[in-house]
Design a protein around this motif. Sequence first.
Motif, PDB file in Angstrom:
ATOM      1  N   ASP A 383      -4.281  23.729 -16.060  1.00  0.00           N
ATOM      2  CA  ASP A 383      -3.364  22.672 -16.522  1.00  0.00           C
ATOM      3  C   ASP A 383      -3.786  22.171 -17.893  1.00  0.00           C
ATOM      4  N   ALA A 384      -5.091  22.025 -18.119  1.00  0.00           N
ATOM      5  CA  ALA A 384      -5.580  21.541 -19.419  1.00  0.00           C
ATOM      6  C   ALA A 384      -5.282  22.556 -20.529  1.00  0.00           C
ATOM      7  N   GLU A 385      -5.392  23.860 -20.213  1.00  0.00           N
ATOM      8  CA  GLU A 385      -5.102  24.894 -21.220  1.00  0.00           C
ATOM      9  C   GLU A 385      -3.630  24.887 -21.592  1.00  0.00           C
ATOM     10  N   GLN A 386      -2.743  24.629 -20.644  1.00  0.00           N
ATOM     11  CA  GLN A 386      -1.304  24.627 -20.917  1.00  0.00           C
ATOM     12  C   GLN A 386      -0.878  23.422 -21.750  1.00  0.00           C
ATOM     13  N   ILE A 387      -1.695  22.334 -21.745  1.00  0.00           N
ATOM     14  CA  ILE A 387      -1.252  21.117 -22.447  1.00  0.00           C
ATOM     15  C   ILE A 387      -1.199  21.276 -23.954  1.00  0.00           C
ATOM     16  N   PRO A 388      -2.148  21.837 -24.719  1.00  0.00           N
ATOM     17  CA  PRO A 388      -3.528  22.187 -24.357  1.00  0.00           C
ATOM     18  C   PRO A 388      -4.474  21.008 -24.588  1.00  0.00           C
ATOM     19  N   LEU A 389      -5.612  21.031 -23.824  1.00  0.00           N
ATOM     20  CA  LEU A 389      -6.565  19.936 -23.902  1.00  0.00           C
ATOM     21  C   LEU A 389      -7.929  20.496 -23.523  1.00  0.00           C
ATOM     22  N   THR A 390      -8.943  20.182 -24.331  1.00  0.00           N
ATOM     23  CA  THR A 390     -10.302  20.664 -24.059  1.00  0.00           C
ATOM     24  C   THR A 390     -11.066  19.593 -23.279  1.00  0.00           C
ATOM     25  N   SER A 407      -2.909  10.557 -22.402  1.00  0.00           N
ATOM     26  CA  SER A 407      -1.643  10.113 -21.799  1.00  0.00           C
ATOM     27  C   SER A 407      -1.095   8.913 -22.567  1.00  0.00           C
ATOM     28  N   ILE A 408      -1.984   7.993 -22.923  1.00  0.00           N
ATOM     29  CA  ILE A 408      -1.538   6.806 -23.686  1.00  0.00           C
ATOM     30  C   ILE A 408      -0.972   7.234 -25.035  1.00  0.00           C
ATOM     31  N   LYS A 409      -1.648   8.158 -25.685  1.00  0.00           N
ATOM     32  CA  LYS A 409      -1.205   8.653 -27.004  1.00  0.00           C
ATOM     33  C   LYS A 409       0.134   9.384 -26.886  1.00  0.00           C
ATOM     34  N   ASN A 410       0.286  10.218 -25.845  1.00  0.00           N
ATOM     35  CA  ASN A 410       1.533  10.967 -25.646  1.00  0.00           C
ATOM     36  C   ASN A 410       2.693  10.033 -25.347  1.00  0.00           C
ATOM     37  N   GLU A 636       7.379  17.271 -21.278  1.00  0.00           N
ATOM     38  CA  GLU A 636       6.691  18.221 -20.412  1.00  0.00           C
ATOM     39  C   GLU A 636       5.192  17.930 -20.394  1.00  0.00           C
ATOM     40  N   LYS A 637       4.625  17.576 -21.568  1.00  0.00           N
ATOM     41  CA  LYS A 637       3.201  17.280 -21.650  1.00  0.00           C
ATOM     42  C   LYS A 637       2.858  16.059 -20.795  1.00  0.00           C
TER      43      LYS A 637
END
Length: 1003
Positions: A383-390, A407-410, A636-637
């Motif tokens: 799930d983190a790779e699809q966002i993507p997020l390390t 999430s707050i930033k998005n 979606e993110k």
Amino acid sequence: MKILQIRLQNINSIKGEHTIDFREDPLSSAGLFAITGPTGSGKTTILDVITLALFSRIPRVGDHITKSYIEKTGMILTRNMDEAVAEITYACNEGEFTSRWSISKNSKGNLNDYTMQISDAAGNLLDLKKSEVPGKNEALIGLNFDQFSKAIILAQGDFAAFLKAKKDDRGKLLEKITGTWIYRELGKLAFEKNRDLGQQLEMLERQAGIKKEQLISAEEYNALISGIEQADTQIAECKKQLEQLTNQENLKTDISALSQSINNAEEELTLAREKQATFREQNGQRMEKHAHLLPYRTRLWDWKGLQQRLEEQQESLEKIKNNLLACDERESRLKEEVKTLTGSDAPPTEALELFRNKVLNLQTQLGNAKTLLQNTTKSAEKDAEQIPLTLNLSEPSKAMAVVDQESIKNTAELKRLTDKLPEAYLEQPTSKLEELRKISEVLQSILSETALLKEKQIQRTQLENNINNLQNEVTEIPTRLAEAIKAQKEAEQKLEGLQKDKTIRDLTAILEEHRKKLKDGEPCPLCGATEHPYSEAIPPAEDDLDKEIKNVNSLNEEWKRTISTLNSTLALKQESLQKSGMDLKKSTSEVNIAEEKVRLLKAGVPANYQAVEPDEALKRVKEEINGLERYRELDEKGRRLSTLTDKLQECKEHYQTVSTLSQQLNVLFPNGDILAVTQNLAAQFTSNNTSRQSLSENQENMQKSHSETKQRSQVLTEQLMTEIPEYDSPATALPHLMDDAEYTSLQTQGQQLAQDISNMEAGLNVHRQNLENLKAKDTDTSIDEIRTLKQARETESTALTTKRDELKGKQVVQKRIQEELVSLNEQIAGQKKQNEKWVLLNKYIGDAQGKRFSTFAQELTLLQLIQKANNRMKHLNDRYLLGVPDEEEDDSLAVVDTHMGDTRRSVKSLSGGETFLVSLSLALALSDLAAQKVEISSLFIDEGFGSLDKLTLDQTMDTLEKLQYETSKTIGVISHVEAMQERITTQIRVEKGGQGHSSLLVV
């Protein structure tokens, strides 16, 4: 062969999937139909689909249609489409079959290779590779690609050129149209084969001539044989003398060697006798004592064995005692280890089992907890790779903090974008995004077509300027041409006058030739004078007439060339002016079409974008597309971040469980394999008990055996001391016994020494007798003299052998040349026989260009084609018949005008409509010729009806309808002539749409 159905999808300009079924109305009942549509709409594409589906080829392209060809040319696959299909269902003698050709793009947008397949009427695919499909269709139909194109798809352009071509050009066209080029190739092959075989024969004869030159005469050959025989005789005599000298040399060598051998043998005999004496001194007494003790040897060895066994048994008893003490110590140590491990005072086996079960239970719980943690972590990683997020998922709490921050930033960015986009866009973002993309494509097309329109307008302006320049040049050239013609006439008149002067001068020159023949004393035939003062020395006269004639002639020719150049230039300029006018008309039409296309494209854009320039509108649409795409991405993110938060919470819980269980296990059993540890300790207890029991049994048995061995030793000692009293004990007698091998070896050595001495004495006597015999045969000649004579004979023999070998080599060479000459003569005879048929074939059909046989075949084919064309012509126009031109007539084909008393004239005199009818007759005749063995039930006639007047067009239509009625053929006519479209009500209409695409409609 009859075409039943054509299906195409995204072929050239025809977009989408379309089916033409000749088994359904209106086509099934019509028989005669028209394929109509504006120029460039894709009418000929329907014919392309037929041959593409059958042979992977189309008539207007020589190559096979492959992936690389489509990528290079951009043909076949409709622009921006992902798949193209060409499919035809046809009936033949073998039944109904469907042949399909297709190509598609992969997920990356690149073309896959094309595919081909054939299925029968039941839909079963034939087991064929794609490369085998065209050949299978050819076998089923009975026509190859070229024959099919000529028999079913009738193109009139080739025949229009064929009618008026010169003889040589007509031959090339006839080859192209009928495929008779094979006869030209056969003629060339016959010529080349005859030439190659002739060269082979010439080479063989040349080789035979060389061999004949290498042969020597019979006298020389007989002398060669005589020399060989003489050399053999001399060599034999020389060898005989060498053999005698060698025998004498060997005899003296043998006497010397034998004398030396006798001396050596006498020395060896002395040494052997000394060695025998030494052996007896060293070993005689030992061998006597051993012989005395031989009757007691077995019991002495038994006594020795019993003593060794007593010692070994005593050592074993001591070892068993020590091992029993070690077993007791090991049992105490193992009990202490078990108590330390388990903390229990229970019996070791019971304590180990309870402890093992407890550890295994904790390990199972820990393994299950780790598996859950690992699975949840992997899911969170995806799930983190699809966002993507390390994320660092080894610490779930920290990872959750990072996700919360993201999430707050998005959410903040999504809120800003939501406020910016219209509410209508957010209700159905996907459909609105697709709508904006279509608008973007239209705006892009407007920009492209506008740029193309500007180019066409520039081209039109250039054509207008070019026409103005050409008109000026065409106006100027006639004036220059008139001046050149006038100057050329003047030069020509001057040249005529000079030629007359030259004639008078030449007559005068003839008289001067007569003057040279006059002799003094003989009368002149003209004046009768007997004195001729100028008969030899003629007064010189200056005459520049030839030079002037040459200059004026050159000037005249130069003016002629100037006139020819001006006429050619004028014709070219006028032709160029006419062509430019046609190009201007075409360019103006293209500009109008382009302007209309741009107008229609702009009309298809929503009103709110029409108020601004297309590039500005396109920019605005792209910004809206980017905003909507970003909105969808952020939405979606957000959903993915929410899901990821839930999974991280699960990771956190599983992580805590793993930590608790690991601590409990670390306290109870920090590391290692619990099964291995407990099983090892239990096995050690079992092994120690087994060892103690076995040692106790061995101790008891060993004590009993030791007592028995001791008693037997005492009895045997008493017996031996009674029988051999000269020894203090058996132990003092044992050293005097030898091993059997040693005793036997000493005996053998003694015997061998005696035998050697006997053999040496006998051999020495033989050598002495042989030496006496050899000396009796010896001569007084010294060995050095013998060797000198021998060397001289060897040198002589070598020279004679070399000479004989040279003569033998010459003999072998002559024999080989004779054999090769016989073989060459046989090859020459065979080659001449093989060449006979090719010489004859070349005589009748062969030449370097293949023209002789090709011309003969073309004449036969032309006569057959004209005969079939005249049969067709009777139904189209009974006035004309085609004919082959006579020698005195124009090279083009002739027509016989039956309405004018069978007057013959060139086809060039026919009108455009008449030329079309003759071309159509030839096309139908070629169809008959190409399909003589195959029944053709489908015909397609390409463009060419525009040149017909109304009467001829009606007559042509009547003929086609009659042809269709008499033969039951399905005939398709490709045309944009309105009168024909009115006459043929059943039509396949190719209608142009937007962006250059077309569609089909059967009416």
